[in-house]
Design a protein around this motif. Sequence first.
Motif, PDB file in Angstrom:
ATOM      1  N   PRO A   1       0.869  -1.068  -0.042  1.00 50.66           N
ATOM      2  CA  PRO A   1       0.001  -0.088   0.038  1.00 50.66           C
ATOM      3  C   PRO A   1       0.799   1.183  -0.028  1.00 50.66           C
ATOM      4  O   PRO A   1       1.732   1.477   0.674  1.00 50.66           O
ATOM      5  N   GLY A   2       0.562   2.415  -0.681  1.00 48.61           N
ATOM      6  CA  GLY A   2       1.063   3.511  -0.869  1.00 48.61           C
ATOM      7  C   GLY A   2       2.253   3.414  -2.050  1.00 48.61           C
ATOM      8  O   GLY A   2       2.569   4.537  -2.417  1.00 48.61           O
ATOM      9  N   ASP A   3       2.484   2.291  -2.590  1.00 49.90           N
ATOM     10  CA  ASP A   3       3.447   2.057  -3.616  1.00 49.90           C
ATOM     11  C   ASP A   3       2.843   2.971  -4.959  1.00 49.90           C
ATOM     12  O   ASP A   3       1.715   3.169  -5.242  1.00 49.90           O
ATOM     13  N   VAL A   4       3.593   3.878  -5.778  1.00 49.61           N
ATOM     14  CA  VAL A   4       3.130   4.449  -7.121  1.00 49.61           C
ATOM     15  C   VAL A   4       4.055   3.641  -7.981  1.00 49.61           C
ATOM     16  O   VAL A   4       5.258   3.797  -7.986  1.00 49.61           O
ATOM     17  N   LEU A   5       3.292   2.927  -8.776  1.00 50.48           N
ATOM     18  CA  LEU A   5       3.766   2.373  -9.909  1.00 50.48           C
ATOM     19  C   LEU A   5       3.774   3.099 -11.107  1.00 50.48           C
ATOM     20  O   LEU A   5       3.068   4.087 -11.486  1.00 50.48           O
ATOM     21  N   GLN A   6       4.774   2.501 -11.801  1.00 49.95           N
ATOM     22  CA  GLN A   6       4.684   3.310 -13.202  1.00 49.95           C
ATOM     23  C   GLN A   6       5.716   2.146 -14.198  1.00 49.95           C
ATOM     24  O   GLN A   6       6.530   1.496 -13.657  1.00 49.95           O
TER      25      GLN A   6
ATOM     26  N   ASP B   1       8.576  -3.353 -17.729  1.00 46.46           N
ATOM     27  CA  ASP B   1       8.952  -3.348 -16.469  1.00 46.46           C
ATOM     28  C   ASP B   1       7.996  -2.434 -15.481  1.00 46.46           C
ATOM     29  O   ASP B   1       8.077  -1.270 -15.795  1.00 46.46           O
ATOM     30  N   THR B   2       7.443  -2.991 -14.424  1.00 48.24           N
ATOM     31  CA  THR B   2       6.796  -2.328 -13.528  1.00 48.24           C
ATOM     32  C   THR B   2       7.472  -1.841 -12.255  1.00 48.24           C
ATOM     33  O   THR B   2       8.320  -2.804 -11.792  1.00 48.24           O
ATOM     34  N   ARG B   3       7.902  -0.638 -12.103  1.00 52.33           N
ATOM     35  CA  ARG B   3       8.844  -0.109 -10.996  1.00 52.33           C
ATOM     36  C   ARG B   3       8.007   0.809  -9.987  1.00 52.33           C
ATOM     37  O   ARG B   3       6.892   1.384 -10.249  1.00 52.33           O
ATOM     38  N   ASN B   4       8.352   0.885  -8.802  1.00 53.07           N
ATOM     39  CA  ASN B   4       7.794   1.402  -7.714  1.00 53.07           C
ATOM     40  C   ASN B   4       8.636   2.906  -7.776  1.00 53.07           C
ATOM     41  O   ASN B   4       9.450   3.132  -8.563  1.00 53.07           O
ATOM     42  N   ALA B   5       8.141   3.861  -7.005  1.00 56.01           N
ATOM     43  CA  ALA B   5       8.682   5.076  -6.817  1.00 56.01           C
ATOM     44  C   ALA B   5      10.097   5.222  -6.740  1.00 56.01           C
ATOM     45  O   ALA B   5      10.860   6.287  -6.997  1.00 56.01           O
ATOM     46  N   ALA B   6      10.721   4.208  -5.931  1.00 56.94           N
ATOM     47  CA  ALA B   6      12.043   4.185  -5.615  1.00 56.94           C
ATOM     48  C   ALA B   6      12.881   3.942  -6.955  1.00 56.94           C
ATOM     49  O   ALA B   6      13.984   3.497  -6.930  1.00 56.94           O
ATOM     50  N   GLY B   7      12.167   3.188  -7.885  1.00 56.24           N
ATOM     51  CA  GLY B   7      12.769   2.896  -9.617  1.00 56.24           C
ATOM     52  C   GLY B   7      13.139   1.295  -9.368  1.00 56.24           C
ATOM     53  O   GLY B   7      13.723   0.936 -10.313  1.00 56.24           O
TER      54      GLY B   7
END
Lengths: 153, 153
Positions: free
Chosen positions: B97-102, B127-133
């Motif tokens: 929860p809270g992850d921002v995916l891109q 590739d699906t990444r979180n806000a930390a890349g």
Amino acid sequence: VAKERFFEDLHVGETFTSGTYEVTAEEIIAFARRYDPQAFHVDPAAARSSVFGRLVASGSHTAAMTMRMFVDSEIGPTDGSLGAGVDSLRWMRPVVPGDVLQLQIEIVKLRLLRSKPDRGIVTLKIDTRNAAGEAVQTLKLNTIVPRRDGRGA
Amino acid sequence: VAKERFFEDLHVGETFTSGTYEVTAEEIIAFARRYDPQAFHVDPAAARSSVFGRLVASGSHTAAMTMRMFVDSEIGPTDGSLGAGVDSLRWMRPVVPGDVLQLQIEIVKLRLLRSKPDRGIVTLKIDTRNAAGEAVQTLKLNTIVPRRDGRGA
């Protein structure tokens, strides 16, 4: 008590049949509105003039329904097991409202990893079929299963 | 007017970035209750004593969120294109929860089928990444795309 199963309990060639899942237009549309809003998944009228000629489930939705039948099946996840990934996934036929889906599951590969002595990798071939027995999706799923003799290793 | 894109417009090595998707506990639980009701996906308290130590998204849910970002992206489906299947899918890190995916999307293969002169197969590495890349999932998706010079063939 949670189901318990270890890598050593599994054998290549073993097969399992899941329970069934009835597909509704409402669920096809609700899933696709959020995750795959293409016209042939969300709009019955537009779907009629699409390549499918009718409303069809998103492939992601078929994969999700398959996961639910797998989880509920005899060979589904137990304590300590984890999904590792998918080797291949193919959608062969449209999934439409009224379809009743069911899985045929086969253990096709068992692997040990030298680096992980407490677990093994189980590859399952999971065919999702409609009531006519036609495969609508086929999937190779890798799951990680604990070893009985690896406990405490 | 619907987007129009043909096989001839695409080139191996082209890359695309999607919009973002914010992951909530509510959606993790709602998805998993229906499609993957394992304790670490549906029960925050039980999840704390699981291998993950916290509530995590179902891999099927991560795949579905990925599909949504793909559909909305510049390289997403257009009229006449279809999903054909997945060559591989791996879950590398928990989605919480809270992850921002891109998504980072790359065209990795273009194929013509002799049997289907009006279309080609495009393989995308997504590739699906979180806000930390950090990559949380990697996927090879095959899509069928119409050929410009195949129309009417």
